[in-house]
Design a protein around this motif. Sequence first.
Motif, short mmCIF file in Angstrom:
data_model
loop_
_atom_site.label_atom_id
_atom_site.label_comp_id
_atom_site.label_asym_id
_atom_site.label_seq_id
_atom_site.Cartn_x
_atom_site.Cartn_y
_atom_site.Cartn_z
N ASN A 144 10.86 -2.69 6.56
CA ASN A 144 11.17 -3.62 5.57
C ASN A 144 10.36 -3.28 4.31
O ASN A 144 10.61 -3.96 3.02
N LYS A 145 9.59 -2.35 4.14
CA LYS A 145 8.63 -2.05 2.92
C LYS A 145 8.77 -0.64 2.42
O LYS A 145 9.49 -0.40 1.36
N LEU A 146 8.58 0.30 3.23
CA LEU A 146 8.60 1.74 2.99
C LEU A 146 8.60 2.55 3.75
O LEU A 146 7.76 2.52 5.17
N TRP A 147 9.53 3.63 4.11
CA TRP A 147 9.64 4.50 5.19
C TRP A 147 9.13 5.99 5.13
O TRP A 147 8.37 6.34 6.01
N HIS A 148 9.27 6.31 3.94
CA HIS A 148 8.72 7.57 3.84
C HIS A 148 8.29 8.01 2.39
O HIS A 148 9.04 7.67 1.41
#
Length: 407
Positions: A67-71
């Motif tokens: 829910n924050k940062l994937w890549h």
Amino acid sequence: MQVTRDTFNDVMVPNYNPADMVPVRGEGSRVWDQHDNEFIDFAGGIAVNVLGHCHPALTQALISQGNKLWHLSNVFTNEPALRLAKKLTDATFADKVYFANSGAEANEAALKLARRFALEMHGTQRSEIIAFKQGFHGRTFFTVTVGGQPAYSDGFGPKPGDILHCEFGNLDMLASMMSDKTCAIMMEPLQGEGGIIVPDPAFVKGVRELCDKHHALLIFDEVQSGMGRTGKLFEYMNLGVRPDILTTAKSLGGGFPIGAMLTTAAIAEHLKPGTHGSTYGGNPLACAVAEAVFDVVNTPQVLDGVAHKEALFREHLNRINAKYHVFEEIRGKGMLLGCALNEQYKGRAKDFMVAATNEGLMCLVAGMNVVRFAPSLVIPDKDIIEGLEKFERGIAGLVAQPVALTK
């Protein structure tokens, strides 16, 4: 879309031959297939599921980071990667960490770093890498050639050069092979795929001394033995031998793909910007999950519990063997154990694995002669006992009908 095991044959490259049953969900050390049949998991995804299936700490870490940062590309860094690297260096000999996606990639980085270090420190003549027969270091062309099993590397054309292989445990042979051309020694401090072979600690210390004598780097491949599997965070801690480079993967992510190479600052500086890289290495999702794995595994409660669980396995395996006389020895350490078949059953490890699966137990092989167990470090005692009851039933059926199941 409904898919079955037959779908595999239709759409997948045939380099694998998976079991007939298709797992669909897991919890702890239990797995269920498409027909809701239950299995106890002693395989651990080949020593990967270090905390079992869907451990709440790992699930929460994945959801939270998702829910924050994937890549991000490696033009940027990220907080989970930095936290995980700090925890790994604080807990080990290492000063620096390089993240990859798998054990093979971590080993590829280690080998490239060793070659670059030798080139810049000693010149072009120091390029030989010595590894050990029956070793396994991954499936990239470099790592599979360094691995000492020609069956995995033959048939793909010319192999990378300057790679030699020594008998595992033969210190005299290694001493005779080393010279001022030796760049590095690469070894598993506990051979996994080669048959769950635990070396004499004196041999490992002798390897370290030879590396020091010849100014060669010592690379420990702890892809399978690391992250608590032998009762210490890494097996080198049990041996009292410090490597120059260490690789880890498998259990590091608890099921989420990640690998890491650990080394000292003096060696790490030879991988300058642009010399190596990975698009997904250090991915925030992977590092967040691996950090959660680290936080659970690197505790006295988990690490100290490994010896108890090993003793429970050995107690029941010895009882089973006293009844059926199928094993030559029980090998390994911690939650990485191998049942080496005796002369009467040699070459039939896969038959034992299939028989176990038919009774509701997931296990592995390590070559043709060893049945391998690599379960969760937190597997409940009752699951160990029940799983070994299933294993015993499989053995009883196999002994009663000696025709090989895999033929």
